[in-house]
Design a protein around this motif. Structure first.
Motif, PDB file in Angstrom:
ATOM      1  N   VAL A 271       0.686  -1.332   0.098  1.00 14.53           N
ATOM      2  CA  VAL A 271      -0.037   0.076   0.122  1.00 14.53           C
ATOM      3  C   VAL A 271       0.912   1.234   0.017  1.00 14.53           C
ATOM      4  O   VAL A 271       0.186   2.297   0.042  1.00 14.53           O
ATOM      5  CB  VAL A 271      -0.858   0.274   1.253  1.00 14.53           C
ATOM      6  CG1 VAL A 271      -2.006  -1.303   1.036  1.00 14.53           C
ATOM      7  CG2 VAL A 271      -0.255   0.032   2.445  1.00 14.53           C
ATOM      8  N   VAL A 289       0.870  -6.224  -6.967  1.00 13.28           N
ATOM      9  CA  VAL A 289       0.371  -6.092  -5.584  1.00 13.28           C
ATOM     10  C   VAL A 289      -0.834  -7.279  -5.405  1.00 13.28           C
ATOM     11  O   VAL A 289      -1.582  -7.563  -6.164  1.00 13.28           O
ATOM     12  CB  VAL A 289      -0.272  -4.824  -5.280  1.00 13.28           C
ATOM     13  CG1 VAL A 289      -1.020  -4.850  -3.869  1.00 13.28           C
ATOM     14  CG2 VAL A 289       0.744  -3.695  -5.335  1.00 13.28           C
ATOM     15  N   THR A 291      -3.588  -9.574  -5.278  1.00 17.99           N
ATOM     16  CA  THR A 291      -4.976  -9.223  -5.350  1.00 17.99           C
ATOM     17  C   THR A 291      -5.639 -10.802  -5.767  1.00 17.99           C
ATOM     18  O   THR A 291      -5.360 -11.124  -6.924  1.00 17.99           O
ATOM     19  CB  THR A 291      -5.535  -8.218  -6.811  1.00 17.99           C
ATOM     20  OG1 THR A 291      -4.613  -7.051  -6.471  1.00 17.99           O
ATOM     21  CG2 THR A 291      -6.802  -8.197  -6.798  1.00 17.99           C
ATOM     22  N   ARG A 297     -14.754  -7.692  -3.259  1.00 14.39           N
ATOM     23  CA  ARG A 297     -14.440  -6.869  -2.146  1.00 14.39           C
ATOM     24  C   ARG A 297     -15.769  -6.594  -1.441  1.00 14.39           C
ATOM     25  O   ARG A 297     -16.616  -6.615  -1.681  1.00 14.39           O
ATOM     26  CB  ARG A 297     -13.738  -5.600  -2.500  1.00 14.39           C
ATOM     27  CG  ARG A 297     -12.452  -5.831  -3.176  1.00 14.39           C
ATOM     28  CD  ARG A 297     -11.316  -6.178  -2.280  1.00 14.39           C
ATOM     29  NE  ARG A 297     -11.333  -5.308  -1.136  1.00 14.39           N
ATOM     30  CZ  ARG A 297     -10.604  -4.141  -0.840  1.00 14.39           C
ATOM     31  NH1 ARG A 297     -10.012  -3.915  -2.125  1.00 14.39           N
ATOM     32  NH2 ARG A 297     -10.768  -3.410   0.259  1.00 14.39           N
ATOM     33  N   ASP A 301     -12.559  -0.087   3.533  1.00 14.12           N
ATOM     34  CA  ASP A 301     -11.670   0.618   2.783  1.00 14.12           C
ATOM     35  C   ASP A 301     -10.241   0.083   2.860  1.00 14.12           C
ATOM     36  O   ASP A 301      -9.414   0.453   2.361  1.00 14.12           O
ATOM     37  CB  ASP A 301     -11.763   2.207   3.170  1.00 14.12           C
ATOM     38  CG  ASP A 301     -12.987   2.949   2.883  1.00 14.12           C
ATOM     39  OD1 ASP A 301     -13.681   2.525   1.754  1.00 14.12           O
ATOM     40  OD2 ASP A 301     -13.729   3.709   3.389  1.00 14.12           O
ATOM     41  N   THR A 302     -10.027  -0.773   3.840  1.00 11.65           N
ATOM     42  CA  THR A 302      -8.622  -1.184   4.026  1.00 11.65           C
ATOM     43  C   THR A 302      -8.100  -2.304   3.034  1.00 11.65           C
ATOM     44  O   THR A 302      -9.053  -3.052   2.393  1.00 11.65           O
ATOM     45  CB  THR A 302      -8.744  -2.244   5.467  1.00 11.65           C
ATOM     46  OG1 THR A 302      -9.244  -1.447   6.218  1.00 11.65           O
ATOM     47  CG2 THR A 302      -7.336  -2.616   5.711  1.00 11.65           C
ATOM     48  N   PRO A 303      -7.008  -1.935   2.339  1.00  9.05           N
ATOM     49  CA  PRO A 303      -6.549  -2.508   1.220  1.00  9.05           C
ATOM     50  C   PRO A 303      -6.450  -4.075   1.661  1.00  9.05           C
ATOM     51  O   PRO A 303      -5.917  -4.537   2.522  1.00  9.05           O
ATOM     52  CB  PRO A 303      -5.182  -2.041   1.082  1.00  9.05           C
ATOM     53  CG  PRO A 303      -5.046  -0.631   1.704  1.00  9.05           C
ATOM     54  CD  PRO A 303      -6.052  -0.636   2.862  1.00  9.05           C
ATOM     55  N   CYS A 305      -4.479  -6.200   0.233  1.00 11.22           N
ATOM     56  CA  CYS A 305      -3.123  -6.909  -0.030  1.00 11.22           C
ATOM     57  C   CYS A 305      -2.795  -6.970   1.616  1.00 11.22           C
ATOM     58  O   CYS A 305      -1.738  -7.958   1.637  1.00 11.22           O
ATOM     59  CB  CYS A 305      -2.300  -6.268  -0.756  1.00 11.22           C
ATOM     60  SG  CYS A 305      -1.900  -4.445  -0.068  1.00 11.22           S
TER      61      CYS A 305
END
Length: 322
Positions: A271, A289, A291, A297, A301-303, A305
């Motif tokens: 990130v 990254v 995925t 999803r 909002d937390t990535p 990865c």
């Protein structure tokens, strides 16, 4: 019963400075990330027992966000050991150690053994039990990362892929093939938190200010304030390519193969803007990254990865039943 088949286990990843939890749910098109949480991160690496006590307490408060009572846990690289036992090597390391629980895989020519302290496994299971949960399995970072790499899809049969889990306080490199770890090493890179502290010192910022600046600019900016921050980030990253190159050379010698050209970045490194591009340029490899393929999803909002091992642990629910 049908609902139980549709939701994955609690996937709980005990990292060096935080616990990450995720749960998948099966959908008509694949999987949906039902819940993904980081209850609280410490500002330093902490012993696993401390994380267990403090973070599981936080997870208890968040338990309504999860479904079911079965969990799969993962421990960091410092809490487990991956050994290779090559029949062609007369000095090959043993595959079992006293006081550990060991999982083995491979064939007669080349086998692997993941060892975790039996006392730690028992303590983790007891911790879940106190909260009314059953810990079905305790995995180590190499195997959890390998499972996560299998979820990215688009891999050729028997393709060896490198996963770089670059967290806040540690970095782990795993080479995996078909969902199984073949090489693992905790790197001498430090974590992203160390990078942030170095940037703070270079630019005379507070750690909080540097954290925000690194997250905003990374090492990509070329103008204004961002360019100053990015240059400081690149200066801090300068030693990383040499460490990764040494590790790859060691990997090639151990596995008697050429280094993989495909790298997958997980954790806080995934990130931080520009780290993917920086590594690709310096190492001459393809970097992406993490995925997961076929995973819808959630609203968080937390990535995603940040949750690779935790999501892979949640998916074990279906691997065990198939």
């Amino acid at each position: 019963m049908f609902g139980d088949q549709q939701r994955g286990w609690w996937g709980v990843d005990f990292g060096a400075s935080s616990v990450k939890a995720a749960q998948l749910r099966r959908s008509r098109t694949g999987y949906k990330l039902h819940t993904a949480l980081i209850p609280r991160s410490l500002d330093h690496a902490a012993p696993l027992y401390r994380l267990r006590q403090s973070e599981l307490a936080a997870l208890r408060a968040l338990q309504p966000a999860f479904c079911g009572t079965i969990a799969a846990a993962g421990v960091s690289m410092r809490d487990c050991t991956l050994n290779a036992n090559d029949s062609a090597d007369e000095n090959a390391e043993g595959t079992a150690m006293e006081g550990t629980t060991t999982d083995t895989w491979g064939d007669a020519a080349s086998s692997y053994a993941l060892s975790i302290s039996l006392a730690e496994v028992e303590a983790i299971c007891e911790g879940f039990d106190r909260d009314g949960l059953r810990c079905e399995t305790v995995d180590g970072a190499p195997t959890a990362i390998a499972r996560a790499l299998q979820m990215i899809g688009r891999t050729a049969p028997n393709e060896l892929v490198i996963g770089l889990d670059w967290g806040r306080h540690s970095a782990t490199l795993v080479a995996a093939q078909a969902g199984y770890a073949r090489y693992a090493r905790q790197l001498r890179l430090g974590g992203i938190a160390e990078l942030i502290v170095n940037v703070a010192e270079m630019l005379e910022l507070s750690v909080v200010e540097a954290d925000r600046a690194v997250l905003k600019y990374g090492c990509l900016a070329t103008e204004g304030t961002g360019a100053i921050v990015s240059q400081a980030v690149r200066n801090t990253l300068a030693k990383a390519p040499a460490e990764l190159t040494r590790t790859v050379a060691h990997l090639e010698g151990k596995l008697r193969t050429k280094s993989p050209r495909r790298w997958v970045l997980m954790g806080a490194g995934g990130v931080t803007p520009g780290i993917k591009e920086y590594l690709a340029q310096k190492l001459g490899v393809s970097v992406e990254v993490w995925t997961p393929q076929g995973v819808e999803r959630s609203e968080t909002d937390t990535p995603i990865c940040l949750f690779g091992p935790a999501i892979a642990l949640s998916a074990l629910r279906w691997e065990e039943s198939e």
